[in-house]
Scaffold this motif. Structure first.
Motif, short mmCIF file in Angstrom:
data_model
loop_
_atom_site.label_atom_id
_atom_site.label_comp_id
_atom_site.label_asym_id
_atom_site.label_seq_id
_atom_site.Cartn_x
_atom_site.Cartn_y
_atom_site.Cartn_z
N THR A 312 -1.92 -0.86 -4.19
CA THR A 312 -0.46 -0.88 -4.22
C THR A 312 0.08 -2.05 -3.42
OG1 THR A 312 -0.51 1.54 -4.36
CG2 THR A 312 1.59 0.52 -3.85
N ALA A 313 -0.53 -2.34 -2.27
CA ALA A 313 -0.09 -3.48 -1.46
C ALA A 313 -0.33 -4.79 -2.20
CB ALA A 313 -0.83 -3.48 -0.13
N LEU A 314 -1.45 -4.92 -2.91
CA LEU A 314 -1.72 -6.13 -3.69
C LEU A 314 -0.68 -6.30 -4.79
CD1 LEU A 314 -5.62 -5.93 -4.03
CD2 LEU A 314 -4.31 -7.52 -2.62
N SER A 315 -0.32 -5.21 -5.47
CA SER A 315 0.67 -5.30 -6.54
C SER A 315 2.05 -5.63 -6.00
CB SER A 315 0.71 -3.99 -7.32
OG SER A 315 -0.55 -3.69 -7.90
N ALA A 396 -2.13 -10.22 7.97
CA ALA A 396 -2.90 -9.09 8.50
C ALA A 396 -2.01 -8.29 9.44
CB ALA A 396 -4.16 -9.56 9.22
N VAL A 397 -2.01 -6.98 9.27
CA VAL A 397 -1.20 -6.09 10.12
C VAL A 397 -2.11 -4.99 10.66
CG1 VAL A 397 0.93 -6.55 8.89
CG2 VAL A 397 -0.52 -4.68 8.16
N PRO A 398 -1.81 -4.47 11.87
CA PRO A 398 -2.62 -3.36 12.41
C PRO A 398 -2.28 -2.05 11.73
CG PRO A 398 -0.84 -3.88 13.93
CD PRO A 398 -0.77 -4.91 12.82
N ILE A 399 -3.28 -1.20 11.58
CA ILE A 399 -3.10 0.17 11.10
C ILE A 399 -3.02 1.07 12.34
CG2 ILE A 399 -4.11 2.06 9.78
CD1 ILE A 399 -5.49 0.00 8.04
N CYS A 400 -1.85 1.62 12.58
CA CYS A 400 -1.62 2.43 13.78
C CYS A 400 -1.35 3.87 13.39
CB CYS A 400 -0.45 1.89 14.59
SG CYS A 400 -0.73 0.21 15.23
N PRO A 401 -1.70 4.82 14.27
CA PRO A 401 -1.40 6.23 13.99
C PRO A 401 0.09 6.48 14.09
CG PRO A 401 -2.25 6.01 16.21
CD PRO A 401 -2.39 4.66 15.56
N PRO A 402 0.58 7.57 13.52
CA PRO A 402 2.02 7.89 13.66
C PRO A 402 2.38 8.07 15.12
CG PRO A 402 0.79 9.77 12.77
CD PRO A 402 -0.14 8.60 12.76
N ALA A 435 6.68 -7.43 6.27
CA ALA A 435 7.32 -6.12 6.42
C ALA A 435 6.79 -5.12 5.40
CB ALA A 435 8.84 -6.27 6.28
N THR A 436 6.60 -5.59 4.16
CA THR A 436 6.06 -4.69 3.12
C THR A 436 4.66 -4.22 3.48
OG1 THR A 436 7.37 -5.82 1.42
CG2 THR A 436 5.48 -4.51 0.68
N LEU A 437 3.83 -5.15 3.91
CA LEU A 437 2.46 -4.77 4.28
C LEU A 437 2.47 -3.84 5.49
CD1 LEU A 437 -0.43 -5.25 3.38
CD2 LEU A 437 -0.58 -7.11 5.05
N GLY A 438 3.43 -4.03 6.40
CA GLY A 438 3.52 -3.12 7.54
C GLY A 438 3.84 -1.70 7.10
N THR A 439 4.65 -1.56 6.04
CA THR A 439 4.94 -0.23 5.51
C THR A 439 3.69 0.43 4.97
OG1 THR A 439 7.19 -0.92 4.96
CG2 THR A 439 6.32 1.04 3.83
N PHE A 440 2.90 -0.34 4.19
CA PHE A 440 1.66 0.23 3.66
C PHE A 440 0.66 0.52 4.77
CE2 PHE A 440 3.24 -2.00 -0.18
CZ PHE A 440 3.27 -0.91 -1.04
N ALA A 441 0.64 -0.32 5.81
CA ALA A 441 -0.25 -0.05 6.94
C ALA A 441 0.17 1.24 7.65
CB ALA A 441 -0.24 -1.22 7.92
N GLY A 442 1.50 1.48 7.71
CA GLY A 442 1.95 2.75 8.29
C GLY A 442 1.48 3.93 7.47
N GLN A 443 1.52 3.82 6.13
CA GLN A 443 0.99 4.89 5.28
C GLN A 443 -0.50 5.08 5.51
OE1 GLN A 443 2.71 6.85 3.42
NE2 GLN A 443 4.71 5.87 3.42
N ALA A 444 -1.22 3.97 5.65
CA ALA A 444 -2.66 4.07 5.92
C ALA A 444 -2.92 4.74 7.26
CB ALA A 444 -3.30 2.68 5.88
N GLY A 445 -2.09 4.40 8.28
CA GLY A 445 -2.26 5.04 9.58
C GLY A 445 -2.03 6.53 9.52
N VAL A 446 -0.99 6.95 8.77
CA VAL A 446 -0.73 8.38 8.60
C VAL A 446 -1.89 9.05 7.89
CG1 VAL A 446 0.78 10.06 7.48
CG2 VAL A 446 1.76 8.10 8.65
N ALA A 447 -2.42 8.39 6.85
CA ALA A 447 -3.54 8.97 6.09
C ALA A 447 -4.77 9.13 6.96
CB ALA A 447 -3.84 8.09 4.88
N VAL A 448 -5.12 8.06 7.71
CA VAL A 448 -6.31 8.14 8.58
C VAL A 448 -6.12 9.21 9.64
CG1 VAL A 448 -7.69 6.87 10.26
CG2 VAL A 448 -6.94 5.74 8.16
N HIS A 449 -4.92 9.25 10.24
CA HIS A 449 -4.64 10.26 11.27
C HIS A 449 -4.73 11.66 10.69
CE1 HIS A 449 -2.79 12.01 14.84
NE2 HIS A 449 -1.96 12.65 14.05
N ASN A 450 -4.14 11.87 9.50
CA ASN A 450 -4.17 13.21 8.89
C ASN A 450 -5.59 13.63 8.54
OD1 ASN A 450 -1.42 13.39 9.11
ND2 ASN A 450 -1.00 12.83 7.00
#
Length: 664
Positions: A312-315, A396-402, A435-450
């Motif tokens: 989704t981030a690539l698209s 490149a953006v960091p993947i952080c937990p919620p 900013a867009t990639l940061g949004t997807f990284a936030g989703q990834a952080g939530v997914a990894v945390h969950n």
């Protein structure tokens, strides 16, 4: 209505609407919370009272059983001793119609009783008198008023005793009856007072009035100062809101209104361009977001979730390729979990991604993981030395937990990095892409945390938090599986039930903290004395269960002797500040011993329940034999074989382990 009136009304609506709505919801919430608190306190009080009565009934039953097993000549003395110790108010050989039997609730409510039948047929009844002090103790333990109800012939309830309310409590409250049944034979009712929120309502009303007065004054000033110069701008904005994006404000002033008009005209021109671009990409992005939302809500497969997020981030950004890396908690390095569209050493199958590791702090990816700050740029990355994919541009953006509400001031530690490479049709990634990639990284952080929280919740639901051993819920499933496996392959399964001797005295003498230390150390020694294929469980309190797959009775005896020696030979260290209640001296070590019951499937039981009950019966036999020993259940009669730690057979001529049995 004029513009001034509209601005005034709008401001008042914006300010007062949420205030009034919030006040309404606060009032409703206060009422609901008060009701919920009353219900919770009632639930807690009812559960506590039911548990306390159940404990008294079990104590009475145990007392009656203890007297019943004695000879007729010793019962009277034992009964007096038990009554003196406070285990029962009265121990007799007959029942009283004014007493209620714990097992079959009926009769009066002068006392509750439990009966046991001796070998000579004599009935032994242990009773506990019900007086105001007894009911007061129940009320003190539950934190609520407790009423003991006695029903007369007309069906009216008479209060036998109650716990006085505390100072300032309301004279009225919510009442709940505690159901009568086996183990809880008394007709009880509990009640708690309800809080009075009228003071809070008065304070809220004054606050709303003060806000309303201030809002009226501010609204009048705002409307007066902005009405005239904004007339033209408001009409132009109305036309733009109606879809006329080519509207321009005909103002040529050099003051702030002139600059505002110029900014408005530039905004409409850019808005036209943005609307066209957004219309073209809206449907495509909507489809990708729908897939992403469905994936995040329907699965805990982390690899699949990361793949969907990366695609989704690539698209969304038009990048050629990308990678998702997560920090491995074991060695602290970044591990590639998902790659798309990369070449060289990064173009590997999914099964080999674990070999792609990047040290934190090294290169672009490592720096983002170490600092938690996003990066983008144009450079020729790539090569074995930097552990970076080959590219011209990157982001490149960091993947952080919620964020944690309790640690809002702290910067969250990154879980990994999401990176994209070579945006198609452009020389460089811009801030919008970041900013867009940061949004997807936030989703990834939530997914990894969950996913990690889900895995941790699964682990905690099956383990005992004090000892780290498997809990009773896991014991039932594991014992059933091991019995099925032993039955399928024709193997043996030995079950050990272990109980620490005199553990209640440890708690009473040295405190519960020392008791917890004893349980923890016992569990540690238990794990050390077992094989990797063996499993240890905490069944409850100081009772533990060990499953020994592919082990016969002789092997079980060897393990029982080894575990008994490991517990008995070395006293368990505790906090040196603990004081022996009897001697008044500081104690830093507690000697402890364990009694063990042994049963073997299929000799001692045809299923999991029977073999566990056989081991439990053998444990009670070991307890009656003097503790610090083991007993092996017999195959036919249900009797147990004698044994003592340190010797193969404790009684001369006692039963020996079968010669054909395989040793452990």
């Amino acid at each position: 209505m004029t513009l001034r009136g509209r601005l005034t009304s709008a401001f008042l609506a914006v300010v007062l609407g949420p205030v009034l709505l919030g006040s309404f919801f606060v009032g409703v919430a206060v009422t609901t919370v008060n009701a919920d608190r009353a219900e919770e306190r009632l639930d807690h009080a009812a559960t506590t009272v039911r548990t306390a009565i159940g404990a008294v009934c079990r104590q009475l039953q145990a007392t009656a059983d203890a007297v019943a097993v004695l000879s007729a000549g010793d019962r009277a003395a034992a009964a007096r001793q038990l009554v003196k110790r406070g285990l029962a108010s009265e121990i007799t050989d007959r029942t009283d119609p004014r007493w209620r039997d714990c097992a079959r609730p009926a009769g009066g409510v002068d006392a509750i009783s439990a009966a046991s039948t001796a070998e000579d047929g004599t009935q032994v009844v242990a009773a506990q008198r019900l007086d105001a002090g007894f009911v007061d103790r129940l009320a003190a333990s539950s934190g609520a008023d407790v009423l003991l109800r006695a029903h007369d012939g007309a069906g009216a309830a008479t209060v036998r005793g109650t716990q006085a309310r505390g100072p300032g409590a309301s004279p009225t409250g919510t009442v709940r009856r505690v159901a009568v049944g086996p183990g809880q034979p008394l007709p009880l009712a509990v009640s708690v007072p309800e809080d009075d929120p009228r003071g809070l309502y008065a304070l809220m009303t004054m606050g709303v009035l003060a806000v309303a007065a201030g809002a009226v004054l501010v609204a009048r000033w705002l409307a007066r100062s902005t009405t005239r110069p904004l007339a033209e701008l408001a009409r132009a904005a109305d036309r733009v809101a109606g879809g006329e994006l080519d509207t321009r404000v005909p103002l040529t002033r050099d003051d702030e209104l002139g600059r505002l008009a110029g900014a408005f005209n530039r905004m409409t021109r850019e808005l036209q361009a943005y609307v066209q671009a957004l219309t073209a990409s809206r449907d495509q992005l909507r489809g990708h977001l729908a897939i992403l939302g469905d994936t995040l809500s329907s699965t805990h497969d982390l690899h699949r979730i990361l793949q969907v997020i990366l695609r989704t981030a690539l698209s969304a950004t038009g990048a050629r390729g990308g990678v998702v890396l997560l920090i491995d908690p074991k060695d602290g390095r970044l591990v590639a979990r998902c790659t798309i569209g990369l070449s060289g050493r990064w173009a590997v199958p999914e099964t080999e991604l674990a070999g792609l590791r990047v040290p934190v702090g090294r290169g672009v990816l490592g720096a983002v993981a170490a600092t938690g700050k996003p990066r983008r740029g144009v450079c020729g990355l790539g090569g074995e030395a930097l552990d970076e994919p080959a590219c011209r541009t990157y982001v490149a953006v960091p993947i952080c937990p919620p964020p944690d509400p309790d640690e809002s001031d702290l910067t969250p530690t990154p879980l990994g990095v999401l990176a994209l490479y070579d945006r198609l049709g452009s020389d460089e990634f811009d801030d919008n892409d970041l900013a867009t990639l940061g949004t997807f990284a936030g989703q990834a952080g939530v997914a990894v945390h969950n996913v990690r929280m889900h895995e941790e919740a699964q682990r905690l639901s099956l383990t005992d938090p004090l000892t780290g051993l498997w809990n009773y819920r896991c014991l039932r499933d594991s014992l059933r599986r091991e019995v099925e496996r032993a039955n399928r392959f024709g193997r043996m399964l030995t079950v050990l039930v272990l109980d620490l001797d005199h553990f209640k005295e440890v708690n009473d003498t040295y405190g519960h903290a020392a008791g917890d230390a004893v349980l923890g150390e016992f569990a540690r020694r238990l794990r050390i004395g077992l094989r990797e294929v063996d499993a240890a469980f905490r069944q409850g309190g100081e009772e533990f269960v060990v499953l020994l797959p592919e082990t016969d009775a002789y092997g079980g005896i060897i393990v029982a002797e080894r575990l008994g020696a490991a517990i008995r030979d070395i006293p368990i260290p505790i906090d040196a500040r603990r004081v022996d209640a009897a001697t008044g001296r500081a104690v830093d070590r507690i000697p402890i011993s364990v009694s063990i019951g042994i049963a073997v499937y299929p000799e001692h039981g045809a299923d999991a329940k029977q073999v566990l009950e056989a081991a439990d019966d053998a444990l009670y036999a070991a307890k009656h034999a003097g503790r610090d020993t083991y007993r092996l259940a017999e195959v036919v009669s249900g009797r147990v074989q004698d044994g003592h730690f340190g010797q193969a057979d404790a009684s001369p001529g006692g039963p020996q382990p079968p010669r054909q049995a395989r040793g452990r």
